[in-house]
Design a protein around this motif. Structure first.
Motif, PDB file in Angstrom:
ATOM      1  N   UNK A  46      43.128  40.692  31.933  1.00 27.32           N
ATOM      2  CA  UNK A  46      43.935  39.523  31.589  1.00 27.32           C
ATOM      3  C   UNK A  46      43.050  38.332  31.255  1.00 27.32           C
ATOM      4  N   UNK A  47      43.627  37.399  30.504  1.00 34.32           N
ATOM      5  CA  UNK A  47      42.928  36.155  30.196  1.00 34.32           C
ATOM      6  C   UNK A  47      42.786  35.260  31.429  1.00 34.32           C
ATOM      7  N   UNK A  48      43.562  35.517  32.472  1.00 36.76           N
ATOM      8  CA  UNK A  48      43.558  34.628  33.639  1.00 36.76           C
ATOM      9  C   UNK A  48      42.936  35.286  34.870  1.00 36.76           C
ATOM     10  N   UNK A  49      42.218  36.384  34.688  1.00 36.22           N
ATOM     11  CA  UNK A  49      41.638  37.100  35.831  1.00 36.22           C
ATOM     12  C   UNK A  49      40.806  36.191  36.722  1.00 36.22           C
ATOM     13  N   UNK A  50      39.949  35.365  36.103  1.00 34.97           N
ATOM     14  CA  UNK A  50      39.019  34.571  36.903  1.00 34.97           C
ATOM     15  C   UNK A  50      39.749  33.585  37.816  1.00 34.97           C
ATOM     16  N   UNK A  51      40.952  33.171  37.439  1.00 34.20           N
ATOM     17  CA  UNK A  51      41.715  32.241  38.270  1.00 34.20           C
ATOM     18  C   UNK A  51      42.050  32.887  39.610  1.00 34.20           C
ATOM     19  N   UNK A  52      42.289  34.204  39.572  1.00 29.33           N
ATOM     20  CA  UNK A  52      42.708  34.922  40.776  1.00 29.33           C
ATOM     21  C   UNK A  52      41.539  35.578  41.509  1.00 29.33           C
ATOM     22  N   UNK A  53      40.539  36.031  40.770  1.00 29.37           N
ATOM     23  CA  UNK A  53      39.421  36.718  41.418  1.00 29.37           C
ATOM     24  C   UNK A  53      38.773  35.863  42.502  1.00 29.37           C
ATOM     25  N   UNK A  54      38.680  34.562  42.240  1.00 28.81           N
ATOM     26  CA  UNK A  54      38.057  33.683  43.219  1.00 28.81           C
ATOM     27  C   UNK A  54      38.773  33.655  44.559  1.00 28.81           C
ATOM     28  N   UNK A  55      40.081  34.007  44.562  1.00 30.96           N
ATOM     29  CA  UNK A  55      40.833  34.006  45.818  1.00 30.96           C
ATOM     30  C   UNK A  55      40.313  35.056  46.784  1.00 30.96           C
ATOM     31  N   UNK A  56      39.704  36.118  46.253  1.00 30.05           N
ATOM     32  CA  UNK A  56      39.185  37.174  47.127  1.00 30.05           C
ATOM     33  C   UNK A  56      38.033  36.670  47.983  1.00 30.05           C
ATOM     34  N   UNK A  57      37.374  35.597  47.554  1.00 27.13           N
ATOM     35  CA  UNK A  57      36.256  35.037  48.316  1.00 27.13           C
ATOM     36  C   UNK A  57      36.705  33.979  49.313  1.00 27.13           C
ATOM     37  N   UNK A  58      37.968  33.587  49.271  1.00 30.19           N
ATOM     38  CA  UNK A  58      38.443  32.541  50.157  1.00 30.19           C
ATOM     39  C   UNK A  58      38.370  32.905  51.642  1.00 30.19           C
ATOM     40  N   UNK A  59      38.699  34.153  52.049  1.00 29.01           N
ATOM     41  CA  UNK A  59      38.572  34.485  53.473  1.00 29.01           C
ATOM     42  C   UNK A  59      37.155  34.313  54.011  1.00 29.01           C
ATOM     43  N   UNK A 120      38.646  42.146  27.536  1.00 30.85           N
ATOM     44  CA  UNK A 120      39.845  42.650  28.204  1.00 30.85           C
ATOM     45  C   UNK A 120      40.113  44.096  27.813  1.00 30.85           C
ATOM     46  N   UNK A 121      40.507  44.897  28.779  1.00 29.23           N
ATOM     47  CA  UNK A 121      40.821  46.306  28.538  1.00 29.23           C
ATOM     48  C   UNK A 121      42.274  46.460  28.104  1.00 29.23           C
ATOM     49  N   UNK A 122      42.463  46.901  26.887  1.00 25.79           N
ATOM     50  CA  UNK A 122      43.825  47.151  26.394  1.00 25.79           C
ATOM     51  C   UNK A 122      44.441  48.390  27.052  1.00 25.79           C
ATOM     52  N   UNK A 123      43.602  49.325  27.463  1.00 26.23           N
ATOM     53  CA  UNK A 123      44.103  50.556  28.080  1.00 26.23           C
ATOM     54  C   UNK A 123      44.447  50.338  29.547  1.00 26.23           C
ATOM     55  N   UNK A 155      50.857  38.382  33.357  1.00 24.22           N
ATOM     56  CA  UNK A 155      50.893  36.950  33.063  1.00 24.22           C
ATOM     57  C   UNK A 155      50.436  36.652  31.639  1.00 24.22           C
ATOM     58  N   UNK A 156      49.252  37.173  31.259  1.00 25.30           N
ATOM     59  CA  UNK A 156      48.748  36.913  29.915  1.00 25.30           C
ATOM     60  C   UNK A 156      47.627  37.899  29.593  1.00 25.30           C
TER      61      UNK A 156
END
Length: 251
Positions: A46-59, A120-123, A155-156
């Motif tokens: 997705x175009x917005x992956x980086x917005x969410x990936x950072x949440x994995x480091x929050x803990x 981005x992976x279309x498959x 999402x996108x």
């Protein structure tokens, strides 16, 4: 590094996610170290992956410095924001310089986020990945940590209309155990990374609350209707040719 904008951006994003009724499935976040550098290598759907990936480091109480296309830093709005959060610009014409910058960040104790598929992976499968993540981790002498994000394609993503404000989406964030790398055989170690990402993706799809059967956002081998890897590769080549033709026409 001083972070005046990054924490408030994360706080704002979390509030928005709550307002949108988003749910999160997470696993393996304990693999992200509480201190010291690391390379966090993720799939890309997705175009917005980086917005969410950072949440994995929050803990672990960490911030992730993502490698992103140089164009995002050139933009008058996103550029100052990206620089203020100390993300790393990637100039595809000078890719080695960007990798050395990533290694420098990691060596200095930062978590660096890399999308080794590059596009981005279309498959929705894990595409062929480049050796840059392995080489950066080896150069910096830090752990290489595989990660998969899933659900962000709702999402996108490419070839589909965006649904950024759709409520109730579930996002999966799955982190794997660190992969020891030496850089002595980047190709073989990159194959290990690919296998780790594929296993995490299988976990993400199987644990997702919606069955992949018949879904446009799911890989064909899981019963979804996304292009096969072969079809996706053909579409990628066509997109690249069209982009190059357009660039040639402008010049």
């Amino acid at each position: 590094m001083r972070d005046l904008t990054y924490p408030p951006v994360i706080g704002t994003a979390k509030t928005l996610f709550r307002l949108l009724g988003m749910k999160f499935q997470t696993s393996g976040t304990e693999h992200i170290p509480r201190e010291g550098g690391a390379i966090l290598a993720s799939n890309h759907v997705s175009y917005v992956d980086f917005i969410f990936n950072g949440l994995a480091a929050q803990p672990s109480g960490r911030l992730v410095r993502f490698m992103a296309k140089k164009e995002a830093f050139d933009h008058k709005v996103s550029g100052p924001l990206m620089r203020s959060m100390h993300h790393i610009p990637v100039d595809r014409a000078q890719g080695e310089g960007s990798l050395h910058a990533a290694a420098d960040y990691a060596r200095a104790g930062e978590i660096v986020g890399i999308f080794p598929e590059a596009t981005i992976s279309r498959s929705m499968e894990v595409k062929e990945i480049k050796t840059g993540a392995v080489r950066a981790a080896a150069e910096a002498g830090v752990p290489l940590i595989p990660m998969v994000v899933w659900g962000t394609q709702l999402l996108k993503t490419k070839d589909h209309e965006a649904d950024l404000w759709g409520r109730g989406k579930t996002i999966g964030l799955h982190v794997g155990a660190p992969i020891p790398v030496t850089g002595e055989d980047p190709v073989a170690e990159t194959e290990q990374l690919h296998a780790a990402l594929a296993a995490l993706l299988d976990k993400a799809i199987r644990e997702y609350p919606i069955s992949p059967e018949g879904q446009w956002w799911a890989p064909a081998r899981y019963g979804g209707t996304a292009p096969t890897p072969e079809e996706a590769h053909r579409l990628d080549l066509e997109e690249k040719a069209a982009r190059e033709a357009k660039r040639a026409q402008r010049s």
